[in-house]
Design an enzyme around this catalytic site. Structure first.
Site, short mmCIF file in Angstrom:
data_model
loop_
_atom_site.label_atom_id
_atom_site.label_comp_id
_atom_site.label_asym_id
_atom_site.label_seq_id
_atom_site.Cartn_x
_atom_site.Cartn_y
_atom_site.Cartn_z
N PHE A 90 -0.75 -2.81 0.56
CA PHE A 90 -0.27 -4.09 1.29
C PHE A 90 -1.52 -4.53 1.71
CE2 PHE A 90 0.53 -4.19 6.22
CZ PHE A 90 1.99 -4.82 5.86
N LYS A 107 -7.74 -2.10 13.30
CA LYS A 107 -7.31 -0.67 13.46
C LYS A 107 -7.87 0.40 14.12
CE LYS A 107 -3.57 -0.61 9.87
NZ LYS A 107 -2.33 -1.15 10.61
N ASP A 131 -11.22 -3.62 1.45
CA ASP A 131 -9.60 -3.20 2.58
C ASP A 131 -9.36 -1.97 2.67
OD1 ASP A 131 -7.82 -3.31 4.26
OD2 ASP A 131 -6.55 -4.96 3.09
#
Length: 463
Positions: free
Chosen positions: A153, A267, A238
């Site tokens: 993702f 985040k 990532d």
């Protein structure tokens, strides 16, 4: 404060009873229906640290932390102070034909944690950071190809979505970005085959896959890094979910002693208040993008270096350092995984507990006993992965714990609690899971009655 100024906190209180109708009318009606169906429409009113409080004042333990953004907890006083100090200072924000002092400070502090990289590009979100990585890799290498892993993702904007193979997200939006291919996670032979064409600009990988909490083998990331060097491909980690201390290291790649050419962060860096993303990379790559004065703004984003976002990042890093939250994530995560792993032999539906730090996956699977097997098969036929809702819904309703399945059709529940959780919180989690999993082994029982309701809803949806 002048009477004419809008008090948004008063507006929240005044309109909060209408939140569902407002969203159904003006925003996402399907999300409203989902929350009502599973009983999650409790009307949260307040957040403090790792806790949420609903309209009746009941306290919940938040194991989602806003998909990982609240690593330092909700409404941390140090973060609030930093943001207020910026607002009170009347800084010349976003002049554009100027450079940002706070962006320079945040970049400096990020690179102290990743000393083998030299430059930072700021963006507004994780997905936007992934988009920048795609552009930078292609621009720096002159190659079109981007390789990622299946079941990954990376975000839902077009470039990021092109790196994923999830039909649930891709359906209806294709064709996507050309030149993007996926290889199986942990498959070095497939990666070498993909890279050997020497047309691949970047290999983009989550060190631990968020969807499923899938861990790499000890050989995969070091081997992938070596292959990227061999074939001139940029290795991109990532770390949007795994970074900033989540796994008990500042970066998850540190568990495998890998030094990527690019690291993507977002985040947790936001502190949960002001969205921010950061791409950290080598000077040799950065300088090929911003190669001369007339290309000084060849890539950018209007709001990316705004003072509030930069202040949020600076304050978050400071809290993590001062409160030793990376070390806390390692310690609490090890304790929690051990407690949950001890349950595995006692429950046939519980298959495995895995993860690093406070990124934990709890996987369920088909049972052997006939009664349970028949009930499991009914759920799976109606909707793959539906069983996990029989765990998450009672956790929420009966034990005031907020968590979620780790992906569409997944049998894994993912825990991403704030890094500030306590020993008492871990006991709360352990007892709640033990109670709910035990109840899931009783057929017939209240949990399987819930299962019948979910099956009926799934059947109606597909009819």
């Amino acid at each position: 404060m002048p009477d004419s100024y809008l008090d948004v906190s008063e507006l929240f209180v005044e309109r909060q009873a209408q939140r569902s109708s407002l969203h159904a009318r003006h925003l996402n009606e399907q999300l409203v229906r989902v929350l009502k169906t599973i009983g999650y429409d409790v009307g949260f009113q307040k957040g403090q640290g790792q806790y949420l409080f609903d309209r009746d004042g009941a306290r919940y333990l938040d194991l989602l932390s806003g998909f990982g953004v609240f690593a330092i907890g909700r409404n941390h006083p140090a973060l609030r102070y930093a943001l207020k100090s910026v607002l009170d200072a009347d800084f010349p924000n976003l002049v554009q034909l100027d450079i940002s002092t706070l962006a320079g400070v945040l970049a400096e502090r990020l690179l102290e944690h990743v000393p083998y990289l030299d430059k930072v590009f700021f963006a507004n979100s994780g997905a936007e950071t992934v988009e920048a990585a795609i552009k930078f890799a292609r621009g720096a290498t002159g190659r079109p190809g981007i390789v990622s892993c299946s079941h990954s993702f990376h975000g839902l904007s077009y470039g990021a979505l092109s790196l994923m193979d999830d039909a649930n997200f891709r359906s209806g939006f294709e064709p996507l970005l050309p030149g993007c291919t996926q290889i199986p996670f942990n498959d070095l032979a497939a990666l070498e085959q993909a890279l050997s064409s020497r047309q691949v600009a970047a290999f983009i990988v989550e060190p631990i896959q968020g969807k499923g909490v899938n861990l790499p083998t000890d050989e995969f990331l070091p081997g992938a890094h070596a292959l990227c060097k061999k074939y001139g491909t940029i290795f991109v980690a990532d770390e949007i979910q795994t970074g900033i201390g989540r796994t008990g290291k500042f970066l998850a790649v540190e568990h495998w002693n890998v030094e990527p050419d690019m690291v993507l962060l977002s985040k947790a860096l936001s502190g949960g208040h002001v969205p921010v993303g950061a791409l950290l990379t080598r000077k040799s790559i950065f300088d090929k993008i911003f190669s001369q004065m007339d290309r000084a703004v060849v890539h950018g984003s209007t709001f990316s270096k705004n003072d509030l976002a930069m202040a949020a990042g600076i304050a978050t890093l400071d809290v993590i350092k001062q409160e030793k939250l990376v070390e806390q994530a390692a310690r609490r995560g090890a304790e929690l995984r051990l407690a949950l792993t001890r349950m595995v032999p006692g429950y046939e539906l519980l298959k495995e507990v895995r993860g690093k730090g406070l990124m934990i996956g709890i996987e369920f699977g088909p049972p052997k006993s006939l009664k349970l097997k028949a009930s499991w098969n009914i759920l799976e036929t109606a909707n793959k992965g539906l069983f996990c809702q029989l765990i998450t819904v009672p956790l929420f309703k009966d034990h005031k714990i907020l968590t979620q399945v780790s992906g569409h059709g997944s049998h894994t529940i993912k825990l991403l609690p704030p890094l500030v959780i306590t020993e008492e919180d871990c006991s709360w989690i352990e007892k709640a899971f033990d109670d709910v999993i035990a109840a899931s082994h009783k057929v017939p029982g209240a949990i399987w009655s819930l299962g019948k309701t979910l099956v009926d809803n799934a059947v109606r949806k597909s009819a």
